[in-house]
Structure formats: C-alpha cells, structure tokens
Design an enzyme around this catalytic site. Structure first.
Site, PDB file in Angstrom:
ATOM      1  N   LEU A   1      63.857 -13.686  65.005  1.00 60.69           N
ATOM      2  CA  LEU A   1      65.251 -13.973  64.622  1.00 60.69           C
ATOM      3  C   LEU A   1      66.035 -12.684  64.398  1.00 60.69           C
ATOM      4  CD1 LEU A   1      64.491 -16.847  62.068  1.00 60.69           C
ATOM      5  CD2 LEU A   1      65.397 -17.115  64.393  1.00 60.69           C
TER       6      LEU A   1
ATOM      7  N   ASN B   1      62.835 -24.340  61.513  1.00 63.41           N
ATOM      8  CA  ASN B   1      62.331 -23.404  62.518  1.00 63.41           C
ATOM      9  C   ASN B   1      61.203 -24.000  63.365  1.00 63.41           C
ATOM     10  OD1 ASN B   1      64.166 -21.630  61.473  1.00 63.41           O
ATOM     11  ND2 ASN B   1      62.679 -20.328  60.421  1.00 63.41           N
TER      12      ASN B   1
ATOM     13  N   LYS C   1      59.693 -15.884  60.111  1.00 64.98           N
ATOM     14  CA  LYS C   1      59.380 -15.890  58.672  1.00 64.98           C
ATOM     15  C   LYS C   1      60.539 -16.532  57.929  1.00 64.98           C
ATOM     16  CE  LYS C   1      60.290 -14.121  54.488  1.00 64.98           C
ATOM     17  NZ  LYS C   1      61.647 -13.958  53.895  1.00 64.98           N
ATOM     18  N   SER C   2      60.219 -17.473  57.049  1.00 71.82           N
ATOM     19  CA  SER C   2      61.233 -17.924  56.096  1.00 71.82           C
ATOM     20  C   SER C   2      60.562 -18.260  54.773  1.00 71.82           C
ATOM     21  CB  SER C   2      61.996 -19.147  56.602  1.00 71.82           C
ATOM     22  OG  SER C   2      62.969 -19.486  55.611  1.00 71.82           O
TER      23      SER C   2
ATOM     24  N   LYS D   1      45.785  -8.543  61.494  1.00 71.26           N
ATOM     25  CA  LYS D   1      45.896  -7.322  62.315  1.00 71.26           C
ATOM     26  C   LYS D   1      45.347  -6.160  61.523  1.00 71.26           C
ATOM     27  CE  LYS D   1      50.465  -9.178  63.437  1.00 71.26           C
ATOM     28  NZ  LYS D   1      50.898  -9.759  62.155  1.00 71.26           N
TER      29      LYS D   1
ATOM     30  N   HIS E   1      47.035  -3.483  65.366  1.00 69.39           N
ATOM     31  CA  HIS E   1      48.428  -3.627  64.935  1.00 69.39           C
ATOM     32  C   HIS E   1      49.378  -2.713  65.717  1.00 69.39           C
ATOM     33  CE1 HIS E   1      50.849  -4.909  61.140  1.00 69.39           C
ATOM     34  NE2 HIS E   1      51.620  -4.889  62.205  1.00 69.39           N
TER      35      HIS E   1
ATOM     36  N   ASP F   1      50.506 -16.134  60.485  1.00 68.41           N
ATOM     37  CA  ASP F   1      50.344 -14.751  60.945  1.00 68.41           C
ATOM     38  C   ASP F   1      50.433 -13.788  59.762  1.00 68.41           C
ATOM     39  OD1 ASP F   1      50.722 -12.888  63.591  1.00 68.41           O
ATOM     40  OD2 ASP F   1      51.814 -12.067  61.869  1.00 68.41           O
TER      41      ASP F   1
ATOM     42  N   ARG G   1      64.463 -24.107  55.769  1.00 70.61           N
ATOM     43  CA  ARG G   1      64.497 -23.263  56.984  1.00 70.61           C
ATOM     44  C   ARG G   1      63.136 -23.248  57.677  1.00 70.61           C
ATOM     45  NH1 ARG G   1      68.169 -20.540  53.675  1.00 70.61           N
ATOM     46  NH2 ARG G   1      66.722 -18.974  52.895  1.00 70.61           N
TER      47      ARG G   1
ATOM     48  N   ILE H   1      56.796 -16.375  65.739  1.00 68.67           N
ATOM     49  CA  ILE H   1      56.338 -16.446  64.340  1.00 68.67           C
ATOM     50  C   ILE H   1      57.477 -16.099  63.377  1.00 68.67           C
ATOM     51  CG2 ILE H   1      53.849 -16.153  64.646  1.00 68.67           C
ATOM     52  CD1 ILE H   1      54.331 -13.100  64.288  1.00 68.67           C
TER      53      ILE H   1
HETATM   54  P1  A2P Z   1      64.654 -16.428  54.551  1.00 73.02           P
HETATM   55  O1  A2P Z   1      63.238 -15.996  54.347  1.00 73.02           O
HETATM   56  O2  A2P Z   1      65.486 -16.340  53.318  1.00 73.02           O
HETATM   57  O3  A2P Z   1      64.773 -17.761  55.245  1.00 73.02           O
HETATM   58  P2  A2P Z   1      62.283 -12.831  61.467  1.00 73.02           P
HETATM   59  O4  A2P Z   1      61.473 -14.087  61.529  1.00 73.02           O
HETATM   60  O5  A2P Z   1      62.949 -12.467  62.745  1.00 73.02           O
HETATM   61  O6  A2P Z   1      61.525 -11.690  60.857  1.00 73.02           O
HETATM   62  O7  A2P Z   1      63.538 -13.107  60.497  1.00 73.02           O
HETATM   63  C1  A2P Z   1      63.347 -13.346  59.151  1.00 73.02           C
HETATM   64  C2  A2P Z   1      64.691 -13.397  58.495  1.00 73.02           C
HETATM   65  O8  A2P Z   1      65.454 -14.513  58.976  1.00 73.02           O
HETATM   66  C3  A2P Z   1      64.545 -13.577  57.011  1.00 73.02           C
HETATM   67  O9  A2P Z   1      65.542 -12.810  56.382  1.00 73.02           O
HETATM   68  C4  A2P Z   1      64.807 -15.077  56.803  1.00 73.02           C
HETATM   69  O10 A2P Z   1      65.354 -15.341  55.543  1.00 73.02           O
HETATM   70  C5  A2P Z   1      65.792 -15.387  57.908  1.00 73.02           C
HETATM   71  N1  A2P Z   1      65.649 -16.759  58.406  1.00 73.02           N
HETATM   72  C6  A2P Z   1      64.519 -17.412  58.715  1.00 73.02           C
HETATM   73  N2  A2P Z   1      64.777 -18.642  59.179  1.00 73.02           N
HETATM   74  C7  A2P Z   1      66.123 -18.770  59.173  1.00 73.02           C
HETATM   75  C8  A2P Z   1      67.000 -19.832  59.544  1.00 73.02           C
HETATM   76  N3  A2P Z   1      66.541 -20.978  60.017  1.00 73.02           N
HETATM   77  N4  A2P Z   1      68.329 -19.606  59.388  1.00 73.02           N
HETATM   78  C9  A2P Z   1      68.814 -18.452  58.910  1.00 73.02           C
HETATM   79  N5  A2P Z   1      68.025 -17.417  58.545  1.00 73.02           N
HETATM   80  C10 A2P Z   1      66.695 -17.579  58.684  1.00 73.02           C
END
Ligand code: A2P
Length: 278
Positions: free
Chosen positions: A190, A244, A234-235, A75, A108, A45, A240, A232
């Site tokens: 998240l 996820n 983000k990591s 978007k 968007h 995405d 992670r 969706i």
């Molecule tokens: P990072 O990129 O360092 O993993 P969202 O998807 O709600 O936008 O959230 C993204 C945030 O959650 C980012 O700061 C990301 O940090 C963190 N994040 C993503 N996956 C995990 C996970 N499995 N455990 C803890 N934090 C996570």
C-alpha cells in the site's frame, strides 16, 4: 472469506493475501495476528529483524487455530549470513514463534557487498532438507543475485519478496521471477507506513474506488492480486484488516489498470539491495 492460493515450486501453496507485521512490536503483533486470523487470514509474515516473532507466535496461539492451517513466513537478516549462521538463526526464530517449522524462510536482504548470500542459500537448502523450512526463498533480490544462485546452487527460490506498489512496479524483477517459476510477493503493497497516505489519496485510485464502491486500498490490493502477486498488507485495525482481505469479488478493467500504471515512479524507484533494512 475465501482467499485463493498460489502454487509454489515446492508443490505447496501460499494464500495470496497475508498479514504483514512490520513495524509492530511483540504486544501489538500478538493482538494484530490474533485479530487477523479471526477475520480470516491464514498467512502471516514476520522477520527476525522486526523483533516481533514472539508476539506473532503468541497471536497464533491465542487464535486457537491449528498450526497446519496457517502459512507462516520469517526472514533472516545479515547477522545470519555465511558460515551456517542461519541454522542457529532459524532455531532461535522457531523458539520465539513457538513452532517446529516455518512454511517459508527468506534471506531478508542479499547484501551483495558482503558476498555471503550464496553460502547462506546453501545453509537454507540444508534447513529445507531437514523440514524446518517447508519452502525457502529470498527477499529484495535482483535478477543478477538470482542468476548467481541459479549458477552456484541447486534449489530455485520459491519466492522473491520485493517492494512493489502502483508507485514502485519492478517490472524487470517480476518478469525474471515469473520466467523462473519464482512467486513474487509485494512488501509495502500500500506504499508502507510513510507512503500509504499519499498513494491512497491519489485521484486515480479515489476515482476508481468510488466507481466500484470500494476503498482505494482495496483497489491497490486488487491491482496486486490481478497481477498475480502475493501481497502482505499491514494493518493494526480490525476493519481495515478485513477490508484488505476482501479483494476477490470485484475486478479492475483494462482501463483501470492503464490509469493505475500512470502512478508508477519509473523502473528504478524503490530501495536498493545493499541495505539491511526492515
Ligand atoms: P493501519 O495499520 O493504521 O491500518 P503497507 O502494507 O504498504 O506497509 O502499508 C501499511 C500502512 O497502510 C499502515 O500505515 C496502515 O495503517 C495503512 N493501511 C493498511 N490498510 C489500510 C486500508 N485499508 N486503508 C487505509 N490505510 C491502510
């Protein structure tokens, strides 16, 4: 890892977990997308507004995977609303992504004060007819915006991508989408870069995670999936990213879901639709 897909109203399907790319820059997006595809993601995405479509395209090419095996969303934000501006917007996005089509193109933000989302949608209908956008949808639309599209245009959006997490539950929007065959996607599932830390540290999630031998993030993503949402997260981290995606071999009980419901900040929590945000 097998990720289930959800049917769209176009007849196509969308993998229920995708890789979010906000707020990555081009260089980081290329790394993250290549890693995500390597660990099993098939749904990516992005958005013109993120400024990382070229990086996403680079990550896809680096992965070596065939384009047709991927589901790619972009978007178009406010600068592409009205007067067929979305045509140039999509062509430019495709150029940056290095692909001939997107699987899903979203408006968007509705920007109701601008009052151009209905004409923008008509342009999207043309882009869909040309095959440049295999499916078209919206983001951050409320039921009132969707009602206007239903009254004044022909195609029902395939997707409505909105901010949802256990803290921001958006029950009214989800019920509207479900009743009209629109798949709801959760952005910032998240809690987003500023909210994930506190959400994932909440005692309710930590307790459930410990009992199930999972992480709080997996519990949250499982909550989305069990609610029929497309998600969706983000990591930037390989471990992670993999974690996820691994949310299909355990289940939350009715008691777990009831405990997670206590994290809701109420029906009106979340961003409104007049911003032209990320
Ligand atoms: P990072 O990129 O360092 O993993 P969202 O998807 O709600 O936008 O959230 C993204 C945030 O959650 C980012 O700061 C990301 O940090 C963190 N994040 C993503 N996956 C995990 C996970 N499995 N455990 C803890 N934090 C996570």
């Amino acid at each position: 890892m097998t990720v289930p897909s959800i049917a769209l109203n176009t007849g196509a399907t969308i993998p229920q977990v995708g890789a979010g790319t906000w707020p990555l820059n081009d260089a980081d997006a290329a790394d993250v997308v290549a890693t995500a595809i390597e660990v099993g993601y098939r749904h990516i995405d992005t958005a013109t507004r993120y400024g990382n479509e070229a990086g996403v395209g680079e990550g896809i090419r680096r992965s070596g995977i065939a384009r047709e095996k991927l589901f790619v969303t972009t978007k178009l934000d406010g600068q592409f609303q009205g007067d067929d501006r979305a045509i140039g917007g999509l062509h430019a996005a495709l150029g940056r992504l290095g692909t001939d089509y997107v699987d899903l193109l979203l408006i968007h933000w509705p920007l109701p004060q601008r009052d151009a989302y209905v004409s923008t949608w008509r342009t999207f209908e043309k882009l869909h007819a040309e095959g440049l956008a295999r499916a078209i949808g919206v983001s951050n639309f409320t039921p009132a915006h969707l009602e206007r599209l239903a009254a004044e245009t022909s195609i029902v959006p395939a997707v409505n991508q909105i901010q949802i997490s256990p803290a921001i539950v958006r029950l009214e929007q989800r019920a509207y989408d479900a009743a009209h065959g629109i798949v709801t996607q959760s952005w910032s599932p998240l809690g987003g870069p500023s909210g994930a830390g506190s959400l994932l540290a909440s005692a309710v999630l930590v307790d459930i995670a410990e009992r199930l031998g999972r992480t709080p993030a997996q519990v949250v993503l499982r909550w989305h999936v069990q609610n029929g949402l497309v998600v969706i997260p983000k990591s930037s981290d390989r471990t992670r990213l993999a974690q996820n995606l691994d949310v299909f071999s355990f289940e939350l009980s009715a008691d777990d879901l009831a405990a997670i419901a206590t994290l809701s900040q109420g029906p009106d929590a979340g961003v409104d639709s007049d911003v032209d945000g990320h």
